[in-house]
Scaffold this motif. Structure first.
Motif, mmCIF file in Angstrom:
data_model
loop_
_atom_site.group_PDB
_atom_site.id
_atom_site.type_symbol
_atom_site.label_atom_id
_atom_site.label_comp_id
_atom_site.label_asym_id
_atom_site.label_seq_id
_atom_site.Cartn_x
_atom_site.Cartn_y
_atom_site.Cartn_z
ATOM 1 N N LEU A 168 81.297 38.306 4.796
ATOM 2 C CA LEU A 168 81.243 37.230 5.775
ATOM 3 C C LEU A 168 82.451 36.311 5.633
ATOM 4 O O LEU A 168 83.070 35.952 6.628
ATOM 5 C CB LEU A 168 79.945 36.447 5.624
ATOM 6 N N THR A 169 82.764 35.949 4.408
ATOM 7 C CA THR A 169 83.928 35.087 4.178
ATOM 8 C C THR A 169 85.194 35.758 4.701
ATOM 9 O O THR A 169 85.997 35.125 5.396
ATOM 10 C CB THR A 169 84.066 34.751 2.677
ATOM 11 N N ASP A 170 85.369 37.039 4.391
ATOM 12 C CA ASP A 170 86.546 37.772 4.871
ATOM 13 C C ASP A 170 86.580 37.811 6.396
ATOM 14 O O ASP A 170 87.629 37.610 7.011
ATOM 15 C CB ASP A 170 86.555 39.206 4.327
ATOM 16 N N PHE A 171 85.443 38.057 7.029
ATOM 17 C CA PHE A 171 85.371 38.126 8.488
ATOM 18 C C PHE A 171 85.780 36.793 9.118
ATOM 19 O O PHE A 171 86.559 36.758 10.063
ATOM 20 C CB PHE A 171 83.958 38.509 8.938
ATOM 21 N N LEU A 172 85.250 35.696 8.586
ATOM 22 C CA LEU A 172 85.608 34.381 9.117
ATOM 23 C C LEU A 172 87.105 34.110 8.943
ATOM 24 O O LEU A 172 87.765 33.612 9.865
ATOM 25 C CB LEU A 172 84.790 33.290 8.429
ATOM 26 N N ASN A 173 87.638 34.455 7.782
ATOM 27 C CA ASN A 173 89.061 34.232 7.523
ATOM 28 C C ASN A 173 89.935 35.094 8.433
ATOM 29 O O ASN A 173 90.894 34.612 9.024
ATOM 30 C CB ASN A 173 89.398 34.533 6.060
ATOM 31 N N GLN A 174 89.614 36.379 8.564
ATOM 32 C CA GLN A 174 90.416 37.303 9.363
ATOM 33 C C GLN A 174 90.416 36.948 10.847
ATOM 34 O O GLN A 174 91.376 37.217 11.557
ATOM 35 C CB GLN A 174 89.905 38.736 9.182
ATOM 36 N N ASN A 175 89.326 36.340 11.312
ATOM 37 C CA ASN A 175 89.209 36.004 12.734
ATOM 38 C C ASN A 175 89.425 34.516 12.997
ATOM 39 O O ASN A 175 89.183 34.044 14.103
ATOM 40 C CB ASN A 175 87.853 36.459 13.260
ATOM 41 N N ASN A 176 89.889 33.794 11.981
ATOM 42 C CA ASN A 176 90.188 32.373 12.100
ATOM 43 C C ASN A 176 89.022 31.599 12.725
ATOM 44 O O ASN A 176 89.208 30.785 13.625
ATOM 45 C CB ASN A 176 91.482 32.165 12.900
ATOM 46 N N LEU A 177 87.818 31.883 12.249
ATOM 47 C CA LEU A 177 86.615 31.243 12.766
ATOM 48 C C LEU A 177 86.243 30.048 11.895
ATOM 49 O O LEU A 177 86.553 30.016 10.701
ATOM 50 C CB LEU A 177 85.459 32.246 12.792
ATOM 51 N N PRO A 178 85.566 29.063 12.489
ATOM 52 C CA PRO A 178 85.166 27.894 11.693
ATOM 53 C C PRO A 178 84.183 28.278 10.597
ATOM 54 O O PRO A 178 83.458 29.270 10.705
ATOM 55 C CB PRO A 178 84.512 26.961 12.716
ATOM 56 N N ALA A 179 84.151 27.481 9.564
ATOM 57 C CA ALA A 179 83.306 27.770 8.406
ATOM 58 C C ALA A 179 81.938 27.120 8.515
ATOM 59 O O ALA A 179 81.219 27.063 7.540
ATOM 60 C CB ALA A 179 84.014 27.327 7.136
ATOM 61 N N GLN A 180 81.574 26.628 9.709
ATOM 62 C CA GLN A 180 80.238 26.079 9.929
ATOM 63 C C GLN A 180 79.434 27.039 10.787
ATOM 64 O O GLN A 180 79.829 27.362 11.903
ATOM 65 C CB GLN A 180 80.295 24.703 10.615
ATOM 66 N N ILE A 181 78.309 27.482 10.239
ATOM 67 C CA ILE A 181 77.431 28.422 10.938
ATOM 68 C C ILE A 181 76.060 27.767 11.038
ATOM 69 O O ILE A 181 75.531 27.274 10.046
ATOM 70 C CB ILE A 181 77.344 29.757 10.167
ATOM 71 N N HIS A 182 75.493 27.758 12.235
ATOM 72 C CA HIS A 182 74.162 27.156 12.413
ATOM 73 C C HIS A 182 73.055 28.093 11.954
ATOM 74 O O HIS A 182 72.090 27.659 11.342
ATOM 75 C CB HIS A 182 73.926 26.752 13.870
ATOM 76 N N PHE A 183 73.208 29.385 12.258
ATOM 77 C CA PHE A 183 72.129 30.335 11.975
ATOM 78 C C PHE A 183 72.719 31.679 11.595
ATOM 79 O O PHE A 183 73.577 32.204 12.299
ATOM 80 C CB PHE A 183 71.232 30.481 13.210
ATOM 81 N N LEU A 184 72.248 32.222 10.484
ATOM 82 C CA LEU A 184 72.684 33.538 10.020
ATOM 83 C C LEU A 184 71.453 34.397 9.776
ATOM 84 O O LEU A 184 70.556 33.996 9.032
ATOM 85 C CB LEU A 184 73.495 33.406 8.727
ATOM 86 N N LYS A 185 71.405 35.573 10.396
ATOM 87 C CA LYS A 185 70.314 36.539 10.192
ATOM 88 C C LYS A 185 70.901 37.728 9.453
ATOM 89 O O LYS A 185 71.902 38.306 9.888
ATOM 90 C CB LYS A 185 69.736 36.979 11.542
ATOM 91 N N ILE A 186 70.290 38.060 8.330
ATOM 92 C CA ILE A 186 70.750 39.192 7.518
ATOM 93 C C ILE A 186 69.640 40.231 7.481
ATOM 94 O O ILE A 186 68.495 39.920 7.157
ATOM 95 C CB ILE A 186 71.094 38.753 6.078
#
Length: 128
Positions: free
Chosen positions: A1-19
């Protein structure tokens, strides 16, 4: 998840995560850079039958999230009798708690949201 956010330059605030990774949920969570990513609420699955061979159980998963300062609830279902059939829900509990059955399965709800926590606590008190 961290890599995905970094690679896509996405914000580090997520409201809801379903795993839902068929027993690998704890490993997904351990791959998160908690110092960089802020997640308000998480839902992940638990089923000890799948995770004990991976050397962890529902308590380890819930405690890991609790250590990240989440309020933890377990949505417990009756043991699966056969896949492909309708399943039966049992109850909602605040962690720490004891499952009604060692064969139970369900979802762990982890939240830092005070309103969600208060509502889930109300449901637990009402007996769901």
């Amino acid at each position: 998840l961290t890599d995905f956010l970094n690679q896509n330059n996405l914000p580090a605030q997520i409201h809801f995560l379903k795993i839902d990774t068929e027993g690998n949920d704890l490993f997904v969570l351990k791959g998160i850079d908690w110092s960089r990513i802020e997640i308000e609420s998480i839902i992940c699955e638990f089923e000890d039958k799948k995770t004990l061979p991976l050397d962890y159980d529902h308590r380890d998963l819930a405690q890991y999230l609790r250590n990240q300062n989440y309020n933890i609830f377990l949505s417990e279902w009756y043991p699966i009798t056969a896949y492909g059939q309708q399943h039966k829900w049992r109850k909602l509990s605040r962690f720490p708690c004891i499952l009604e059955s060692a064969s139970a399965w369900g979802n762990i709800i982890a939240t830092k949201n005070k309103n969600i926590t208060a509502r889930l606590d109300e449901l637990v008190k009402l007996g769901n």
